[in-house]
Design a protein around this motif. Structure first.
Motif, PDB file in Angstrom:
ATOM      1  N   ALA A  17       0.909  -1.341   0.153  1.00  0.00           N
ATOM      2  CA  ALA A  17      -0.177   0.324  -0.040  1.00  0.00           C
ATOM      3  C   ALA A  17       1.191   1.054   0.121  1.00  0.00           C
ATOM      4  CB  ALA A  17      -0.883  -0.192   0.839  1.00  0.00           C
ATOM      5  N   LEU A  20       1.836   2.158  -3.321  1.00  0.00           N
ATOM      6  CA  LEU A  20       1.469   1.658  -4.678  1.00  0.00           C
ATOM      7  C   LEU A  20       1.302   3.887  -4.545  1.00  0.00           C
ATOM      8  CD1 LEU A  20      -1.321  -1.243  -4.430  1.00  0.00           C
ATOM      9  CD2 LEU A  20      -0.044  -0.091  -6.617  1.00  0.00           C
ATOM     10  N   THR A  21       1.069   4.479  -2.649  1.00  0.00           N
ATOM     11  CA  THR A  21       0.984   5.129  -3.012  1.00  0.00           C
ATOM     12  C   THR A  21       1.935   6.218  -2.914  1.00  0.00           C
ATOM     13  OG1 THR A  21      -0.643   4.194  -0.903  1.00  0.00           O
ATOM     14  CG2 THR A  21       0.527   6.976  -1.196  1.00  0.00           C
ATOM     15  N   THR A  59      -6.235   6.623  -2.216  1.00  0.00           N
ATOM     16  CA  THR A  59      -6.285   5.842  -1.143  1.00  0.00           C
ATOM     17  C   THR A  59      -7.805   5.254  -0.213  1.00  0.00           C
ATOM     18  OG1 THR A  59      -6.346   7.873   0.359  1.00  0.00           O
ATOM     19  CG2 THR A  59      -4.234   6.564   0.004  1.00  0.00           C
ATOM     20  N   LEU A  62      -7.983   2.140  -2.587  1.00  0.00           N
ATOM     21  CA  LEU A  62      -6.966   1.664  -2.348  1.00  0.00           C
ATOM     22  C   LEU A  62      -8.089   0.863  -1.351  1.00  0.00           C
ATOM     23  CD1 LEU A  62      -4.295  -0.317  -2.759  1.00  0.00           C
ATOM     24  CD2 LEU A  62      -2.765   2.411  -1.665  1.00  0.00           C
ATOM     25  N   CYS A  75      -4.267  -7.065  -4.489  1.00  0.00           N
ATOM     26  CA  CYS A  75      -4.468  -5.579  -4.281  1.00  0.00           C
ATOM     27  C   CYS A  75      -3.477  -4.495  -5.064  1.00  0.00           C
ATOM     28  CB  CYS A  75      -3.474  -5.737  -2.652  1.00  0.00           C
ATOM     29  SG  CYS A  75      -3.220  -4.312  -1.452  1.00  0.00           S
ATOM     30  N   GLY A  79      -5.294  -2.257  -7.220  1.00  0.00           N
ATOM     31  CA  GLY A  79      -4.120  -0.129  -6.635  1.00  0.00           C
ATOM     32  C   GLY A  79      -4.532   0.276  -8.037  1.00  0.00           C
TER      33      GLY A  79
END
Length: 132
Positions: A17, A20-21, A59, A62, A75, A79
């Motif tokens: 996460a 990806l952010t 997000t 996500l 995921c 994402g």
């Protein structure tokens, strides 16, 4: 110590996460015609509002992707879908407000609020659609 049994999976998901952010922020800031971080460092509120709304808009789906994912790959895929949707939303707002970047650079908050609101609305719809 069964309470820590899920720690490796948690750490992998969290790292995914965060990665990806970070990727989203890099791609988003490259896609825009203005430099958000430089503007924010100069206290341009419009840049912070636009980037903040976009970040939350990314997000939200996500988080739903993480919640519903069957695997880290799942995921990652969802994402990336969220990332693509947010970038597309930015370009749609730019079609409606062609001088969007100039307005944000000039700290004209209306354009930033519109971009942030569209990003949040798109993120909410994207998140809801991922629950199907």
């Amino acid at each position: 110590m069964t309470s820590l049994a899920g720690l490796p999976a948690f750490l992998l998901t969290l790292a995914t996460a965060v990665g990806l952010t970070g990727l989203y922020l890099v791609i988003y800031t490259v896609a825009t015609a203005h430099n958000e971080l430089a503007l924010i460092r100069r206290d341009v509120v419009a840049a912070a509002v636009a980037l903040g709304g976009s970040l939350v808009g990314f997000t939200l789906p996500l988080a739903v992707a993480i919640y519903n994912a069957l695997s880290v790959l799942d995921c990652l895929v969802w994402g990336l879908v969220a990332l693509i949707v947010q970038i597309a939303l930015y370009w749609l707002v730019r079609l409606a407000v062609p001088d969007l970047s100039r307005r944000i650079e000039e700290d004209r908050i209306a354009a930033a609020i519109l971009l942030g609101a569209v990003s949040l609305a798109g993120g909410l719809l994207n998140a809801a659609a991922m629950t199907e």
